[in-house]
Design a protein around this motif. Structure first.
Motif, PDB file in Angstrom:
ATOM      1  N   ILE A  55       0.882  -1.167   0.000  1.00 46.33           N
ATOM      2  CA  ILE A  55       0.000   0.000   0.000  1.00 46.33           C
ATOM      3  C   ILE A  55       0.921   1.218   0.000  1.00 46.33           C
ATOM      4  O   ILE A  55       1.774   1.359   0.876  1.00 46.33           O
ATOM      5  CB  ILE A  55      -0.929   0.033   1.241  1.00 46.33           C
ATOM      6  CG1 ILE A  55      -1.836  -1.205   1.297  1.00 46.33           C
ATOM      7  CG2 ILE A  55      -1.739   1.320   1.288  1.00 46.33           C
ATOM      8  CD1 ILE A  55      -2.859  -1.302   0.184  1.00 46.33           C
ATOM      9  N   TYR A  59      -0.571   6.681   1.698  1.00 46.06           N
ATOM     10  CA  TYR A  59      -1.544   6.360   2.736  1.00 46.06           C
ATOM     11  C   TYR A  59      -0.765   6.096   4.021  1.00 46.06           C
ATOM     12  O   TYR A  59      -0.285   4.991   4.259  1.00 46.06           O
ATOM     13  CB  TYR A  59      -2.374   5.141   2.331  1.00 46.06           C
ATOM     14  CG  TYR A  59      -3.085   5.337   1.014  1.00 46.06           C
ATOM     15  CD1 TYR A  59      -4.213   6.134   0.935  1.00 46.06           C
ATOM     16  CD2 TYR A  59      -2.615   4.742  -0.147  1.00 46.06           C
ATOM     17  CE1 TYR A  59      -4.872   6.335  -0.269  1.00 46.06           C
ATOM     18  CE2 TYR A  59      -3.266   4.926  -1.355  1.00 46.06           C
ATOM     19  CZ  TYR A  59      -4.389   5.728  -1.407  1.00 46.06           C
ATOM     20  OH  TYR A  59      -5.033   5.911  -2.595  1.00 46.06           O
ATOM     21  N   HIS A  62      -0.395   2.969   6.888  1.00 46.27           N
ATOM     22  CA  HIS A  62       0.409   1.754   6.732  1.00 46.27           C
ATOM     23  C   HIS A  62       1.870   2.043   6.356  1.00 46.27           C
ATOM     24  O   HIS A  62       2.607   1.138   5.996  1.00 46.27           O
ATOM     25  CB  HIS A  62      -0.202   0.840   5.673  1.00 46.27           C
ATOM     26  CG  HIS A  62      -1.602   0.416   5.975  1.00 46.27           C
ATOM     27  ND1 HIS A  62      -1.989  -0.092   7.194  1.00 46.27           N
ATOM     28  CD2 HIS A  62      -2.726   0.436   5.210  1.00 46.27           C
ATOM     29  CE1 HIS A  62      -3.284  -0.369   7.174  1.00 46.27           C
ATOM     30  NE2 HIS A  62      -3.752  -0.051   5.983  1.00 46.27           N
ATOM     31  N   ASN A  68       3.661  -4.388   5.490  1.00 44.83           N
ATOM     32  CA  ASN A  68       3.342  -3.681   4.255  1.00 44.83           C
ATOM     33  C   ASN A  68       4.607  -3.371   3.447  1.00 44.83           C
ATOM     34  O   ASN A  68       4.526  -2.870   2.341  1.00 44.83           O
ATOM     35  CB  ASN A  68       2.601  -2.371   4.582  1.00 44.83           C
ATOM     36  CG  ASN A  68       2.141  -1.635   3.347  1.00 44.83           C
ATOM     37  OD1 ASN A  68       1.555  -2.209   2.447  1.00 44.83           O
ATOM     38  ND2 ASN A  68       2.422  -0.343   3.305  1.00 44.83           N
ATOM     39  N   SER A  88       0.665  -8.312  -5.143  1.00 41.75           N
ATOM     40  CA  SER A  88      -0.599  -8.770  -4.553  1.00 41.75           C
ATOM     41  C   SER A  88      -0.567 -10.271  -4.304  1.00 41.75           C
ATOM     42  O   SER A  88      -0.985 -10.744  -3.231  1.00 41.75           O
ATOM     43  CB  SER A  88      -1.778  -8.431  -5.467  1.00 41.75           C
ATOM     44  OG  SER A  88      -1.925  -7.040  -5.587  1.00 41.75           O
ATOM     45  N   ILE A 104      -6.158  -2.942   2.263  1.00 42.14           N
ATOM     46  CA  ILE A 104      -6.776  -2.150   1.198  1.00 42.14           C
ATOM     47  C   ILE A 104      -7.965  -1.350   1.741  1.00 42.14           C
ATOM     48  O   ILE A 104      -8.104  -0.157   1.460  1.00 42.14           O
ATOM     49  CB  ILE A 104      -7.207  -3.061   0.032  1.00 42.14           C
ATOM     50  CG1 ILE A 104      -5.972  -3.661  -0.654  1.00 42.14           C
ATOM     51  CG2 ILE A 104      -8.065  -2.299  -0.966  1.00 42.14           C
ATOM     52  CD1 ILE A 104      -6.265  -4.796  -1.610  1.00 42.14           C
ATOM     53  N   LYS A 107      -6.788   1.723   4.089  1.00 42.53           N
ATOM     54  CA  LYS A 107      -5.703   2.617   3.671  1.00 42.53           C
ATOM     55  C   LYS A 107      -6.070   4.102   3.719  1.00 42.53           C
ATOM     56  O   LYS A 107      -5.194   4.941   3.877  1.00 42.53           O
ATOM     57  CB  LYS A 107      -5.185   2.236   2.283  1.00 42.53           C
ATOM     58  CG  LYS A 107      -6.129   2.513   1.140  1.00 42.53           C
ATOM     59  CD  LYS A 107      -5.528   2.031  -0.165  1.00 42.53           C
ATOM     60  CE  LYS A 107      -6.445   2.294  -1.336  1.00 42.53           C
ATOM     61  NZ  LYS A 107      -5.867   1.751  -2.570  1.00 42.53           N
TER      62      LYS A 107
END
Length: 139
Positions: A55, A59, A62, A68, A88, A104, A107
């Motif tokens: 991510i 954002y 995270h 992450n 992914s 997800i 985020k």
């Protein structure tokens, strides 16, 4: 002359740099002296890799979450926008679909970070990095 206090955003960025270094170094030590890109499989020295975020760092919720951030070669991390599908799949294989969905879905949540907590995290990461540097294989 008085020193300027770093902004909270700068403290968070500094913490993120340390987390990325820690993740790359941890992978290097645990794999016997090489990092492996989670998207293309390229291997090399930990200093040749980035700490790629699943991510985006945009954002911030995270931004310093260890799960992450994973080693990525510079090509995949900086120019490999087509690599997100591979990232992914790595995330789902490693942590499961529910965890990936949670990252997800959350985020866009805005959080206020505590300066002292970030500074404590930095101190902890610096110690972990120092410990790992003592374990780096020599050739």
């Amino acid at each position: 002359m008085a020193t300027k206090t770093k902004t909270l955003a700068k403290v968070l960025d500094d913490t993120a740099v340390l987390m990325q270094k820690y993740v790359r170094l941890k992978d290097f030590v645990s794999n016997g002296g090489f990092c492996k890109c989670v998207t293309c499989g390229k291997t090399g020295h930990w200093k040749e890799f980035d700490g790629g975020h699943f991510i985006s760092r945009t954002y911030t919720i995270h931004k310093i979450l260890e799960k992450n951030i994973h080693p990525q070669c510079k090509g995949c991390n900086r120019f490999g926008h087509k690599c997100h599908d591979d990232y992914s799949m790595y995330m789902i294989d490693t942590y499961g679909e529910d965890f990936v969905r949670e990252l997800i879905d959350t985020k866009r949540i805005s959080i206020k970070r505590d300066r002292q907590e970030l500074l404590a995290t930095q101190k902890d990461l610096k110690q972990k990095i120092k410990d790992l540097e003592n374990e780096v294989p020599t050739y």
